[in-house]
Design a protein around this motif. Structure first.
Motif, short mmCIF file in Angstrom:
data_model
loop_
_atom_site.label_atom_id
_atom_site.label_comp_id
_atom_site.label_asym_id
_atom_site.label_seq_id
_atom_site.Cartn_x
_atom_site.Cartn_y
_atom_site.Cartn_z
N TRP A 94 0.46 -1.17 0.02
CA TRP A 94 -0.12 -0.31 0.21
C TRP A 94 0.71 1.26 0.17
O TRP A 94 0.10 2.51 -0.26
N LEU A 151 -8.22 -5.75 -4.68
CA LEU A 151 -7.08 -5.10 -4.78
C LEU A 151 -6.56 -4.58 -5.50
O LEU A 151 -6.16 -4.31 -6.38
N ASN A 152 -6.39 -3.12 -5.20
CA ASN A 152 -5.71 -1.87 -6.48
C ASN A 152 -4.92 -1.05 -6.11
O ASN A 152 -5.10 0.14 -5.09
N SER A 153 -3.51 -1.54 -5.71
CA SER A 153 -2.45 -0.70 -4.30
C SER A 153 -1.83 0.48 -5.94
O SER A 153 -1.10 1.52 -5.52
N ALA A 182 -9.67 -2.27 5.77
CA ALA A 182 -9.94 -3.42 5.19
C ALA A 182 -9.08 -4.97 5.05
O ALA A 182 -9.79 -5.87 4.99
N CYS A 183 -7.71 -4.89 4.70
CA CYS A 183 -7.38 -6.02 3.49
C CYS A 183 -7.48 -6.98 5.57
O CYS A 183 -7.10 -8.23 5.18
N ASN A 221 -8.13 1.05 3.07
CA ASN A 221 -7.35 -0.28 2.85
C ASN A 221 -6.71 -1.16 3.81
O ASN A 221 -7.29 -1.58 3.46
N ASP A 272 -17.00 0.05 -1.11
CA ASP A 272 -15.59 0.07 -1.95
C ASP A 272 -14.95 1.34 -0.43
O ASP A 272 -15.85 2.53 -0.21
N THR A 273 -13.33 1.41 -0.61
CA THR A 273 -12.58 2.03 0.56
C THR A 273 -12.66 3.63 0.09
O THR A 273 -12.62 4.88 1.05
N SER A 326 -7.32 1.62 -4.06
CA SER A 326 -8.76 0.83 -3.89
C SER A 326 -8.97 -0.22 -3.29
O SER A 326 -8.05 -0.92 -3.23
N VAL A 327 -9.99 -0.68 -1.88
CA VAL A 327 -10.10 -2.39 -1.61
C VAL A 327 -11.43 -2.00 -1.99
O VAL A 327 -12.40 -1.53 -1.52
N ILE A 359 -13.35 -10.42 -3.92
CA ILE A 359 -12.72 -8.84 -3.43
C ILE A 359 -11.36 -8.81 -4.46
O ILE A 359 -11.00 -9.19 -5.26
#
Length: 693
Positions: free
Chosen positions: A416, A636-638, A513-514, A510, A661-662, A684-685, A634
């Motif tokens: 992140w 995850l887009n860092s 959330a993770c 994020n 959606d974070t 985002s997560v 799920i």
């Protein structure tokens, strides 16, 4: 007769309703004197030589000593550091089995068994009496309250959500806690604090050390204290500084545990059996060193004047000695049976299992824990490393243990913060770290996942500082880790820039959330839910002030993520596959699966996809673990770019519902068709549940 032989069967001071039995272990002493003090602990009234020695336990019974009596020991024997012996009867010593301490340690040169300033250092000998500045041990009535019934929450490991907190720091700055309870055991269990924990959805509070500890002399001279408490000197006595009623810390602690239990919240204790407050060969003589240095500590085999220091704190306790192991086991049972705690987190736990050849998975400590009926039902958590050779032992502890997983912390911080090419390791950490823990019948709960703990940056500081700022510790910013994997998002420290503040909040969200979506047991650091900062200090062990205390200023502001954490813990409860007892597998021969790893186009990932250069996008489906359950998808887009992806086309599901959606402040309740294109915003997560509608 006033003085009789008594018994060696129970160590410490034991009142039986008529008198008190005193028993102290020392294999190398020549004589042990019991010293009785007046009610203020200022005047030594008499010294009584314990009359009997049985299997290296010195003991005697006094029929006129009752609860409330203050005492200490003077132990006679050789002062020969070159042979590992440091007896000095001029020093009053604390009973290792003390259940309560009276007074505090007042530092002076008299607490050292050698003449400080002598060119011979610890080979010299000091004859000053230190009793005036020593705490005294109090004889207690252990029957009071011991028979009361206690209903434990009994939270299953897979349902556990841990909240790590400091007794004082958690409530010292909370306006909704009564002033007399702030910073005390009582503050932990006041209605508003319990309500906060329930809103978060945590099941278990893990307390930094509450066993009796002292402030290091070097800190006191800097007008600082050992705030965290990793400087234990009494393994049975609750720390009096946390008790609203300083005269009865044991009852204060037990009442707090009972009230937390009534609210369904477990209590774990962070315990420090790996070293004591006596430090290295130049440290003070307060208890164990003067009672039997050669038995209690690891000494260098070729030069027993010096200590084997696996802990970085000057000494290491030697649990291969049966009496030292007995003391640790007696202490653990005491906190479970008398204080009703639900488990323990063991600081630098590798040290406890060391033998002559290093870490030993079959050590006496592990064996004793495993067979003990009192400890069989409590939670055991290891900090699975120390500073000695071969000290890093993550994944090596026995099956009944869970372990702090620093590999999770490291990779999620890096991911992140924007580092690429990590999706392979991120996938393993999000699914329980089977590469580390899947052996000997262990389950995903073996991994205690955390991004932040007391030691290091808070979550807010993780995205506000690229460098530590520890000047207030008085060590010229040399202390604390330099390997933080943190980013400041463009400005070091506080800023008014709304864009940077928004980015920092997004990254915090994020990580949270993770943490709750990952398989294993999540651990949340107190204050992270409201943006608590330590002003960039990543080693606030000596900061008993607003640096170290949780700041609640973020409550009811944009930094307040209490409701989001509550949403995440609720999702964790609704989807059992997030807290599975079984390890995941991919596509099976019959077409079923535990986890499907998907590309943005919703195709199953290939080896080439896992090796995607600089990859920052990860998406997967977890199948339901119970009949009638729903899958969870799920994303995850860092990365700093939005990525188009497609909702999975799976025969079991007709549509997908967005869970969160974070990047959004509210949940968009929408039913989306399989195969629909979607956008994963930058950093985002997202999560969706599969439905048959």
């Amino acid at each position: 007769m006033r003085l009789t032989a008594g018994t060696d069967s129970r160590l410490g001071a034991t009142w039986d309703g008529r008198g008190t039995n005193f028993a102290l272990f020392s294999a190398n002493a020549h004589k042990v004197e019991l010293c009785l003090f007046d009610a203020q602990g200022r005047r030594e009234l008499e010294r009584i030589e314990l009359p009997e020695r049985t299997e290296d336990v010195w003991h005697g019974y006094l029929n006129d000593v009752s609860p409330g009596q203050l005492y200490g020991y003077r132990v006679h024997g050789p002062y020969d550091p070159d042979r590992g012996h440091r007896f000095n009867a001029h020093k009053l010593l604390l009973d290792p089995y003390a259940k309560r301490l009276n007074g505090r340690l007042v530092w002076s040169e008299a607490h050292f068994a050698y003449r400080t300033g002598s060119p011979r250092e610890d080979l010299s000998f000091d004859r000053r009496d230190n009793a005036r500045g020593m705490p005294k041990v109090v004889v207690v009535d252990e029957t009071v309250g011991s028979g009361r019934r206690e209903t434990r929450p009994g939270v299953r490991w897979e349902d556990t959500i841990v909240y790590e907190a400091h007794v004082k720091g958690l409530t010292q700055l909370r306006d909704d806690v009564p002033p007399g309870l702030r910073g005390t055991f009582g503050g932990l269990a006041c209605p508003t604090m319990i309500a906060h924990l329930k809103r978060l959805g945590v099941t278990t509070i893990e307390l930094l050390p509450v066993q009796g500890f002292v402030d290091d002399r070097v800190l006191v001279e800097k007008k600082l204290v050992n705030y965290w408490g990793y400087n234990t000197i009494s393994f049975f006595a609750p720390e009096a500084r946390y008790a609203p009623d300083k005269d009865n810390p044991l009852d204060s602690f037990r009442t707090t545990v009972a009230r937390l239990h009534d609210a369904g919240i477990e209590v774990l204790l962070d315990v420090v059996y790996n070293h004591t407050a006596e430090g290295n060969h130049l440290g003070p003589t307060l208890s164990f060193r003067g009672i039997d240095n050669a038995s209690y500590y690891w000494l260098k085999p070729d030069n027993p004047r010096y200590y084997d220091d696996f802990t970085g704190c000057g000494n290491s306790m030697n649990l291969t000695h049966p009496r030292v192991l007995q003391m640790v086991m007696d202490s653990l049972r005491y906190w479970v049976e008398v204080c009703h705690v639900d488990g323990f987190r063991f600081d630098l736990a590798t040290t406890l299992a060391r033998g002559s050849n290093g870490f030993d998975r079959n050590s006496g400590f592990f064996t004793a824990i495993r067979q003990d009926p009192i400890l069989a039902g409590v939670k055991l958590v290891a900090e699975p490393w120390d500073l000695g050779m071969g000290g890093y032992q993550v994944g090596a502890f026995p099956s009944q243990w869970s372990e702090w997983n620093d590999r999770y912390r490291s990779v999620m911080r890096r991911y992140w913060s924007g580092e690429g090419s990590l999706i392979g390791e991120v996938s393993r950490r999000m699914t329980g770290s089977s590469d580390m823990f899947n052996r000997d019948g262990r389950m995903p709960r073996a991994s205690i996942n955390h991004v932040t703990v007391h030691d290091g940056f808070t979550l807010a500081d993780l995205f506000s500082y690229e460098r530590k700022h520890n000047v207030a510790n008085g060590e010229d910013n040399r202390d604390g880790s330099n390997d933080n994997h943190s980013i400041n998002c463009g400005v070091e420290g506080p800023t008014d820039d709304p864009k940077l503040l928004g980015m920092r909040r997004q990254l915090r969200k994020n990580q949270l959330a993770c943490l709750f979506l990952a398989q294993g047991v999540p651990l949340l650091l107190a204050g992270d839910e409201v943006g608590n900062s330590q002003a960039g200090n990543n080693n606030a062990y000596c900061q008993d002030n607003e640096i170290g205390w949780v700041g609640w200023d973020g409550t009811n502001t944009e930094d307040d993520m209490v409701e989001f954490v509550g949403l995440m813990t609720d999702i964790r409860r609704r989807f059992p596959q997030l807290r599975s007892r079984r390890w995941l597998d991919g596509r099976r021969a019959d077409g079923s699966y535990g986890v499907l790893w998907l590309t943005p186009s919703a195709a199953e990932m290939t080896d080439q996809d896992w090796a995607f250069p600089d990859g920052r996008f990860l998406a997967y489906v977890l199948s339901p673990s119970e009949p009638g359950g729903s899958a969870i998808f799920i994303v995850l887009n860092s990365g700093v770019q939005e990525i188009e992806f497609h909702l999975p086309k799976l025969p079991e599901y007709q549509t997908w519902k967005e869970l969160f959606d974070t990047t959004k402040n509210t949940v968009q309740v929408a039913t989306l068709g399989c195969g629909n294109p979607m956008i994963a915003p930058p950093r985002s997560v997202l999560a969706f549940s599969g439905t048959t509608e």
